[in-house]
Design an enzyme around this catalytic site. Structure first.
Site: not given
Ligand code: UD1
Ligand code: UDP
Length: 359
Positions: A206
């Protein structure tokens, strides 16, 4: 004492659940208010974690949603400020390194409210990662830094942060895993996808550096190849789903599925033959579980996972994904998994709660 916890994303919920529970147990007189920024909002990215981890429902929902970095950060600040003024907590706790983290920390310090940062001190030394900027700023302005590994303490020292602000408490993400071990171990979630334990590659990707450009389609091509020898299960993050937009050709044994619930995901991790990821938290969980992990990034802010040998840094190079089946086939099956890093023992949150009670 009154504490406000600010949470916004999937990994935040996993890191904070044990701390909220430990404070309730240790100091039931402490008022804890939970603010959900709404950075993540899909059921499978948010509510399911509150249910499975037993986190109380949020007291406040800021509903900031998705948007650019500036917009998301600004919205959290704008909506959190009046709430902090009205509730005037003694402490604001922020976990991890997401936009909600830095936004909440900035809002609180400007109101002269003490801030504690959970999972402080991690550094990838790669400023093109938005998370790195969030970590550096949050650590500089927070009053208390809860650290989960010794290298994080060294990183803080290198930035001139006084040692008195940092405490080595351990890893609350591992607390969550340990607390739910009896529930996820028997699930065998892989069977609901027609897969045998130990047989498959579990994938999550991601990070913008990988999924926001053509490298994502290179990764899918490499996964198609791997799936000819090892089935691939890929619970797809919504960012990645949006970038794929249905444009990828998928081989029969490459299964793209919805994000998994937390219990289901831990079961999939524990039963995987190997994991390919660019997630921070998953590098840690696989280290604890002793499952081989391959990280599709040029660097990691979690070098302890590499030192212990469970995690291999592949580089930001999707072609290398095709090496995974041979690497795991060549591993010594009798080798015992390494001991987890110090204080990744299921009791980090208790140590923090004890510290808070003593202040
Ligand atoms: C965010 C964090 C990242 C973290 C990740 C965990 C920042 C800069 N990034 O990235 O560090 O590793 O969360 O998963 O804070 N979206 C949905 N539904 C949701 C959430 C997001 O559809 O519930 C989609 C939207 O298109 C959105 C995109 O995902 O624009 C990105 O979401 P965003 O929270 O901006 O960043 P992440 O890539 O989730
Ligand atoms: N996780 C989950 N379902 C998924 C992918 C990840 O429950 O499909 C959990 C995973 O076990 C861990 C956390 O989400 O506890 C990690 O989140 P993510 O990879 O989104 O964020 P990051 O750690 O990179 O910030």
């Amino acid at each position: 004492m009154r504490i406000v916890h600010v949470l916004g994303t999937r990994p935040n919920f996993v890191k904070m659940a044990p701390l909220i529970a430990a404070i309730s147990r240790r100091s039931p007189e402490t008022a804890q208010l939970i603010v959900h920024t709404g950075q993540h909002y899909d059921h499978l990215m948010s509510e399911i974690f509150f249910d499975q981890l037993g986190v109380p429902a949020p007291d406040f929902m800021l509903e900031v949603g998705s948007g650019s970095h500036a917009l998301q950060t600004a919205r959290v600040m704008e909506r959190l400020e009046p709430l902090l003024i009205e509730n005037r907590p003694d402490l604001v706790v922020v976990p991890g390194d997401v936009n909600s983290t830095v936004a909440a920390a900035l809002t609180a310090v400007k109101l002269e409210i003490p801030v504690a940062h959970l999972e402080a001190g991690l550094r990838s030394y790669d400023r093109s990662m938005p998370e790195e900027i969030n970590r550096i700023i949050t650590d500089q302005i927070a009053d208390t830094l809860w650290v989960h590994s010794e290298e994080a303490l060294r990183n803080l020292e290198l930035e001139g942060i006084p040692a008195g602000r940092a405490g080595f408490v351990g890893n609350t993400m591992i607390d969550s895993l340990v607390a739910l071990e009896d529930r996820f171990r028997p699930l065998e979630t892989c069977r609901s996808f027609g897969l045998e334990p130990g047989s498959y590659l579990l994938v999550t990707l991601h990070r913008p550096a990988l999924v926001d450009g053509p490298l994502l389609f290179d990764a899918i091509a490499a996964l198609n190849q791997v799936s000819a020898v090892m089935p691939v299960l890929f619970p797809v993050h919504p960012r990645t789903r949006a970038r794929l937009a249905g444009n990828a050709e998928l081989a029969e044994n490459l299964h793209l599925v919805d994000p998994a619930g937390y219990l289901e995901f831990l079961s999939l991790e524990a039963d995987a033959g190997a994991v390919l990821t660019d997630s921070g938290g998953i590098q840690e969980e696989t280290t604890y579980l002793g499952i081989p992990c391959f990280t599709l990034r040029d660097n990691t802010e979690r070098p302890v996972t590499i030192e212990l040998g469970t995690n291999v840094l592949l580089g930001l190079d999707p072609a290398r994904i095709t090496e995974i089946p041979a690497i795991i086939a060549g591993a010594d099956p009798s080798a015992a998994p390494p001991e987890p890093p110090p204080l990744w023992d299921g009791h980090a949150a208790d140590r923090i709660a004890e510290q808070l009670a003593a202040t």
